[in-house]
Structure formats: C-alpha cells, structure tokens
Design a protein around this motif. Structure first.
Motif, short mmCIF file in Angstrom:
data_model
loop_
_atom_site.label_atom_id
_atom_site.label_comp_id
_atom_site.label_asym_id
_atom_site.label_seq_id
_atom_site.Cartn_x
_atom_site.Cartn_y
_atom_site.Cartn_z
N ARG A 24 7.31 14.92 4.38
CA ARG A 24 8.60 14.44 4.87
C ARG A 24 9.23 15.41 5.86
O ARG A 24 10.02 15.00 6.71
CB ARG A 24 9.55 14.20 3.69
N PRO B 187 7.64 17.25 8.52
CA PRO B 187 7.28 16.90 9.89
C PRO B 187 7.73 15.50 10.31
O PRO B 187 8.17 15.32 11.45
CB PRO B 187 5.75 17.02 9.91
N VAL B 188 7.65 14.52 9.39
CA VAL B 188 8.08 13.17 9.75
C VAL B 188 9.56 13.19 10.11
O VAL B 188 9.98 12.69 11.16
CB VAL B 188 7.81 12.16 8.61
N LEU C 211 11.54 15.76 10.97
CA LEU C 211 11.86 16.54 12.18
C LEU C 211 11.45 15.80 13.45
O LEU C 211 12.20 15.77 14.43
CB LEU C 211 11.16 17.91 12.11
N LEU C 212 10.26 15.21 13.43
CA LEU C 212 9.81 14.49 14.62
C LEU C 212 10.74 13.31 14.94
O LEU C 212 11.09 13.09 16.10
CB LEU C 212 8.37 13.99 14.44
N PHE C 213 11.17 12.59 13.89
CA PHE C 213 12.05 11.45 14.14
C PHE C 213 13.42 11.91 14.62
O PHE C 213 14.03 11.26 15.48
CB PHE C 213 12.17 10.57 12.89
N MET D 15 13.98 14.53 16.49
CA MET D 15 13.83 14.94 17.89
C MET D 15 13.61 13.74 18.81
O MET D 15 14.26 13.62 19.86
CB MET D 15 12.68 15.94 18.02
N ILE D 16 12.70 12.85 18.41
CA ILE D 16 12.45 11.67 19.26
C ILE D 16 13.71 10.80 19.32
O ILE D 16 14.10 10.31 20.38
CB ILE D 16 11.25 10.85 18.74
N VAL E 83 15.62 9.58 22.69
CA VAL E 83 15.77 8.16 23.03
C VAL E 83 17.26 7.79 23.14
O VAL E 83 17.67 7.09 24.07
CB VAL E 83 15.05 7.27 21.98
N TRP F 263 18.30 2.06 18.77
CA TRP F 263 17.13 2.45 18.00
C TRP F 263 17.03 3.97 17.88
O TRP F 263 16.54 4.50 16.87
CB TRP F 263 15.86 1.85 18.60
N MET G 120 16.55 6.01 14.44
CA MET G 120 15.52 7.03 14.22
C MET G 120 16.14 8.35 13.77
O MET G 120 15.58 9.05 12.92
CB MET G 120 14.69 7.23 15.50
N PHE H 98 17.02 7.92 10.08
CA PHE H 98 15.81 7.96 9.27
C PHE H 98 15.28 9.40 9.15
O PHE H 98 14.93 9.86 8.06
CB PHE H 98 14.73 7.05 9.88
N MET I 122 14.87 11.72 5.70
CA MET I 122 13.59 12.34 5.32
C MET I 122 13.76 13.85 5.09
O MET I 122 13.28 14.40 4.11
CB MET I 122 12.55 12.11 6.43
N VAL J 68 11.55 11.47 29.88
CA VAL J 68 11.80 11.31 28.44
C VAL J 68 10.55 10.80 27.74
O VAL J 68 10.17 11.28 26.66
CB VAL J 68 12.96 10.31 28.21
N ILE K 99 8.42 12.58 24.72
CA ILE K 99 8.14 12.01 23.39
C ILE K 99 6.65 12.10 23.08
O ILE K 99 6.25 12.51 21.99
CB ILE K 99 8.63 10.55 23.33
N LEU L 20 5.83 15.70 22.29
CA LEU L 20 6.31 16.06 20.96
C LEU L 20 5.35 15.56 19.89
O LEU L 20 5.01 16.28 18.95
CB LEU L 20 7.68 15.42 20.70
N PHE M 23 3.27 17.80 17.15
CA PHE M 23 3.40 17.64 15.69
C PHE M 23 2.05 17.34 15.03
O PHE M 23 1.76 17.86 13.95
CB PHE M 23 4.41 16.53 15.36
N TRP N 6 2.56 7.67 -2.88
CA TRP N 6 3.16 6.99 -1.72
C TRP N 6 2.55 7.50 -0.42
O TRP N 6 2.37 6.74 0.54
CB TRP N 6 4.69 7.14 -1.71
N LEU O 88 2.57 10.16 9.32
CA LEU O 88 3.37 10.29 10.54
C LEU O 88 3.09 9.12 11.48
O LEU O 88 4.01 8.50 12.04
CB LEU O 88 3.00 11.61 11.21
N GLY P 21 12.42 5.72 27.51
CA GLY P 21 12.95 6.13 26.21
C GLY P 21 12.18 5.39 25.14
O GLY P 21 11.27 5.95 24.53
N MET P 22 12.50 4.10 24.97
CA MET P 22 11.74 3.30 24.02
C MET P 22 10.30 3.13 24.47
O MET P 22 9.38 3.00 23.66
CB MET P 22 12.39 1.92 23.82
#
Lengths: 66, 601
Positions: free
Chosen positions: A6, A8-9, A11-13, A15-16, A20, A39, A43, A46, A50, B6, B10, B13, B17, B45, B195, B378-379
């Motif tokens: 959780r 890395p997931v 942190l990455l979300f 930052m992204i 965005v 969105w 993110m 979320f 995490m 951007v 992404i 990044l 990771f 999970w 991820l 972006g998206m």
C-alpha cells in the motif's frame, strides 16, 4: 507481513493525482467536464487512503515493516 | 493528441516505482522459496489482485475491447460464463490440493500425484506456451505504440528513424520486466501486479465514464447499436442467430467448462499467484477475491469497444463518420475518421476488404483510439501508463511461471537433481533472462506472421483443454494412474491437433486456421471451431485416462493423502468472519454472476 504494497501504490497515486489535477487546473481543457481535475482529485484521495491504511498497519504491528 | 510534459512525467513516475518495487523486493529475496514462491508470505488480497493482473495482458485489454466492438456485450460470456465459475471452482475445490500438497508448481503436483513423465510432458508444453504468449504480448504492445504515434515527435527530435520505435518499445519493456523479476522474483512481480491493477482501473474507469456520456449512456448504446450488440444471450439458441457463431451448448461446454476451467484452474501462470499466499485459507480466498472484482471487468474492458463502435457508426455524433458498410472507400477517407479506423494492409498501404468488398475495421484500435481521442493531457498519461502496465503485468506473469517451471520441473528434474538452493536461485535468475530473450525472439517471429493471434488461441486449446481433464481426474478420482494420465494427456493433445486439421471456419483459408489434413466439417466462426477443438481434446483426454487407468495398476492409497479429494481430511474450522469462508464467498460471487447474466440477457 513483509512489505506493505500500500505504500508504493498510495505514494504513486498521490503523485500522479497531483500531476493530473494540476494539468486540469492550469492546462488547456476541452469543452465538457474537467476530467483531469475531477479524476486527479479521486486519485489523490485514493492515494491518501492507501498511505493512511499502511501507516495505521505499521503502527499497530509491533515490528516495523520493510 | 500528442503527449505533453505531464504525460511523460506520469510515465516516468510509473517506471521509477516499478523498478523501486523490484529493488525493495530484492532485499527479501534470499532463497529459492523467496524467488519462486514469494516466500509463501503474501496476504490474500494482494494475491487476489495479482491473480487478476497476471491475466490482464495485451490479449485482455486490447482483445476484449476489440471483441466488444466486433461481437457486442456477448463478449462478457468470457467472464460471466467462463472465468468466474472457474475461479470459484479452483478456490473452493482445487486449491486445497495445490497449496496443501506443497508442490512448487502445477507440473510438480502432477509428479506427486502421478509420475515424472506426466509432469515433464505438461512442463514442456507449458513452457513453450508461456514463451509464445509473452512474445505475442510484447509484439502487440510494440505494434500498438508504433500505430498510436505517441513516440513520433520525441524520436524526430532525437533524429532517430521512426522504424526504431518498434525496437525501442520491445527493448525497454523487456529490460524493465527483466529488472524487477531478476531482482525480486515472484514477490517483485506480485507487488508490481497490484500497482498495475490499480493503474489499469484508474486509466480505464474515467474513459468508460466519458465515453458513456458521449454516447448517451447505456440507453444511448442500446438505441445506436441495437439489441444484437447489447444483449448477451439473444439468439444463443442456434449458432446462426448470434454474432459469436456458437450455440449455447458449445458456449457453455467449450468456453464455460473446458477452456475457462482449463485456463483458470490449471494454468500455472494463474495458480502460482495463489500458491504464494501466506496460508491455506488465503490461498483459497485468492481466486475468490479475484473473481469478486473480475466479474465487473466487462464494464471496464468490453464497454470501451462498444462505445468506440457507437462513435464510429453514428454519423450525427461529433467526431464520427458513416459506418464502413456505407460503401466507397474514397468518401470515407475524406471524412474525419471514426474512432475505429479502417484496417490497412501494411504491405500495400491500401484498406483491407472483406469477402463482400467492404473495408474492414481495425477493431484492435477501438480502445486505444478512444483513449487518444477523449483524454486531455494529464489523463492521457494515466491512460497510456495503464496500457503499458497491462502489457508488463501480462508479460511478467508468463516470465515468472516460465522461470519456475524451467528450474524445478525441467532443470532440477532432469539436468541437475541434487544441487543447493543457491544454485537453483541462480538458475532461476538465469532462466528469467533467457525466458525474456526467447520472448523477444518470439515477438520478432510474431511480426513475421499476420495470424499469430490465431496461433496462440490454438496453442491454448491444445495445452490447457486436455490437461484440465488430467487435473480433474487426478484430484477427484483416486483410481487414476500415472500411465492413464500420461496416455490420456498425449491423446488429448493429439485429438486437438486432429480436430484442427480436419475442420475449418467458413471463409477461411486452409493452413494455420485449420483443415490442413482435409476439411471434414466447417464451422460458422473461428470461435466455434476453437470451442469444439477444446471440447474434443478434453473429452478424449478424459475417456482415455479413465480407460487406461482401469487396466493399469492403481497407486498405493497411503501415498495419495493430501493429493486426492477422497483421501484428504476435510478442511474445517476456517477462522475469521463468515464472509472470509471460501464456500460462502464463492456462493455470493456465483449469485452476483447469475444476476449480471440476467440483467444483460
């Protein structure tokens, strides 16, 4: 538990999501809903959840993870 | 649409990771068990999401969107008839033997249950299949990146020829996957798959939302495309009255029973994720957690195909043009192209025409083009990262399965049986590198043939369909013998080849599509032929295994405890809340799946 994925997931979300959302705030957007900002915010939330869950799990377990 | 700073950020990044997770996983990878089985220490999970991701490769994301555009919502049968029941079955009934036997791979279970020759036959065909499918996945990705033209501008800036984009995509993705599996083994792959799972959802969910908005929601899709595309069970009584070209029996038996159970219940690429779980209960929950998420995936991967088709077919919508069936190619070329472009013959540069002279649509570009058209900077970065993530997870799944089967079931079994754990760890790392090199080779081989996708479907019907009968009989009929299993498996594969050689889908040429012995029967579609190949292969393996088992010496029953259902003590007393009980969880998943079938009937 060995290594909490959780982190890395999350942190990455974060930052992204920030990238965005910034594109949505400052960049050119097409007509219609601002999908970048909306969105991106989802993110970020979320990612924050995490990271929070991972931090809580680390606190409750006696030995530190990673 | 071109990528902005951007979007590049992404993508960068994500790559950072992915590699960082590889480095972190490497710190804990000290033994063979760590490298090949992630130390059997992963929570349910995490395994469950990795279970989904490993299957979420190019064939899934691009292929399901393409099938959605081609066949409509009936594509969801691959989930609601196929995958979900099979995933519930493997979790509730088969996982106790996979996990409980302490086998390190699916072929190794066959050695424990039967004998060395059955294991070796399965290991060899499986290894071949993983290499080919990871190569095809890599080829599809490189081809897509080239077709989408996202790297054209940076390559121009660097003064590199555009033809290098294909090589660049293959080399970079191969190196990244190699790096994180070489370092972190299965643990690196599984953490990255989690991820990748979240990124794929983050990239496709807003695409579906935007697309549905554009076409006027589900009702808009229904009015634009008509009932043939929006009802999954319409016309399934006869093969001639639905787009798939199969009847309900072929669908339920071929896809639902043989192919899906064969894939989800025996394919080590999938089962390996559950074997890495931290306990028996976690291992059994893994496929069920995966199924409870996966049953909603049709909305994520199939709907974009339908949306793209609606935006291609409705001329009054912004950015859409007249459907391809309206005729003359020249007039279409003058309009702004629809979301799904016309398929071009790469050797002549002309549009490809079907048997009636109409231009064919390139369905594989349905989902990617929707993404390029409706995502702003972006998206767009998130969407392309999601695509890249799906390609990598699919490739990594094949590579981790390959290195384990090669090291334990081929190298340890036949080349060097008594070596140290460090030695096998080293061999596993080497096998990772060699597996990726072979995948790259098969990716270039794939670029030489235009029908490689048919070939991979075929190989799956040859390999997975008969072996499901072997596992089923092995786990649930104690009388099954090693000779029976081996002869049955070999016969099943042979019958698959024979059936393929004797039948042909209509309008197809003799060759890779079938009929290379003689054409005895012709099927209304490739899918029908594929399903029936699987049904024949499975039935042949089942019957021959039973027959040969009955005339050969039975195994000593004391040796079969933990390997066969009737000789294994029942697993009782699952700790934890009721919703964690695999049987109850499986029941809920099946009930929701039935409801989804009814809603979209």
């Amino acid at each position: 538990m060995t290594f909490d994925v959780r982190w890395p997931v999350g942190l990455l979300f974060l930052m992204i999501g920030a990238l965005v959302a910034a594109a949505g705030l400052f960049g050119p957007q097409p007509a219609g809903p601002n999908i970048d900002l909306g969105w991106g915010a989802v993110m970020i939330v979320f990612g924050a959840v995490m990271v929070l869950l991972a931090a809580l799990a680390r606190r409750s377990s006696s030995k530190p993870e990673l | 649409m071109h990528m902005g700073a951007v979007d590049w950020g992404i993508l960068a990044l994500y790559l950072a990771f992915v590699l960082a997770i590889g480095v972190l996983a490497a710190r804990r990878t000290k033994s063979g068990t760590d490298f090949f089985l992630a130390g059997r220490s992963i929570p349910a999970w995490v395994c469950g999401l990795a279970f989904i991701s490993a299957n979420l490769g190019a064939q899934e994301v691009i292929g399901m969107g393409a099938s959605g555009a081609k066949y409509g919502i009936a594509t969801a049968h691959f989930y609601w008839v196929g995958a979900i029941p099979a995933m519930v079955f493997v979790g509730v009934f088969m996982m106790p033997f996979y996990y409980g036997s302490k086998a390190r791979s699916a072929p190794e279970y066959l050695r424990m249950r039967f004998d060395e020759k059955t294991r070796t036959l399965n290991a060899l065909t499986f290894a071949l299949m993983t290499i080919i499918s990871s190569g095809v996945s890599m080829y599809a990705m490189a081809k897509l990146i080239q077709t989408l033209h996202v790297f054209d501008i940076p390559f121009e800036h660097l003064g590199l020829p555009q033809a290098w984009i294909f090589h660049f995509a293959i080399v970079v993705s191969a190196l990244v996957v190699l790096a994180y599996i070489y370092m972190g083994g299965l643990r690196g792959a599984i953490y990255n798959e989690v991820l990748q799972f979240f990124l794929i959802v983050a990239g496709f969910a807003p695409l579906v939302w935007l697309g549905l908005r554009q076409v006027g929601g589900w009702h808009g899709l229904q009015t634009t495309l008509g009932p043939a595309y929006t009802h999954a069970w319409a016309g399934m009584a006869h093969a001639s009255t639905n787009k798939l070209g199969v009847d309900w029996f072929g669908l339920v038996m071929g896809l639902g029973f043989v192919l899906s159970f064969g894939y989800w219940c025996t394919d080590f690429l999938i089962v390996q994720r559950a074997m890495a779980a931290d306990s028996m209960t976690s291992a059994r929950r893994t496929p069920l957690i995966a199924a409870s998420v996966k049953m909603f995936f049709p909305f994520l991967v199939i709907l974009p195909g339908l949306i793209a088709l609606a935006l291609t077919a409705a001329p009054d919508r912004p950015g859409a043009h007249a459907p391809a069936s309206s005729g003359a190619v020249a007039t279409i070329a003058q309009h702004e192209p629809g979301v799904i472009p016309i398929k071009m013959d790469s050797s002549t540069g002309k549009p490809m025409l079907d048997a009636k002279g109409h231009p064919q649509l390139d369905y594989d570009l349905a989902t990617p083009n929707l993404l390029l058209r409706y995502f702003p900077t972006g998206m767009l970065g998130v969407g392309l990262t999601a695509l890249l993530a799906s390609f990598m997870s699919g490739m990594a799944g094949n590579v981790t399965a390959f290195n384990t089967v090669w090291t334990y079931d081929i190298y340890q079994a036949h080349i060097r049986p008594e070596a140290s754990d460090e030695h096998y760890l080293m061999v596993g790392r080497l096998a990772t590198a060699i597996g990726i090199l072979l995948s790259v080779a098969s990716a270039y081989l794939a670029s030489q043939f235009n029908n490689i996708m048919d070939l991979i479907q075929l190989i799956m019907a040859f390999v997975n369909a008969p072996v499901f009968a072997t596992f089923l009989l092995g786990m649930f009929w104690k009388r099954t013998t090693g000779h029976g299993a081996f002869v049955g498996l070999a016969t099943g594969t042979l019958v698959a080849a024979l059936h393929h050689g004797l039948t042909l889908p209509v309008d197809s040429l003799v060759g890779a599509k079938g009929g290379w012995i003689m054409v005895m029967h012709s099927y209304p579609s490739e899918m029908a032929q594929n399903f029936w190949t699987a049904i024949w292969a499975w039935s042949a393996c089942f019957v021959v295994t039973v027959a040969v088992s009955l005339v050969t010496k039975p195994h000593d029953e004391t040796q079969l405890a933990g390997l066969v259902y009737s000789l294994t003590p029942k697993i009782g007393g699952d700790k934890g809340p009721w919703y964690g009980n695999p049987v109850i969880l499986g029941g809920i998943v099946l009930a929701v799946t039935v409801a989804l079938n009814l809603i979209f009937r």
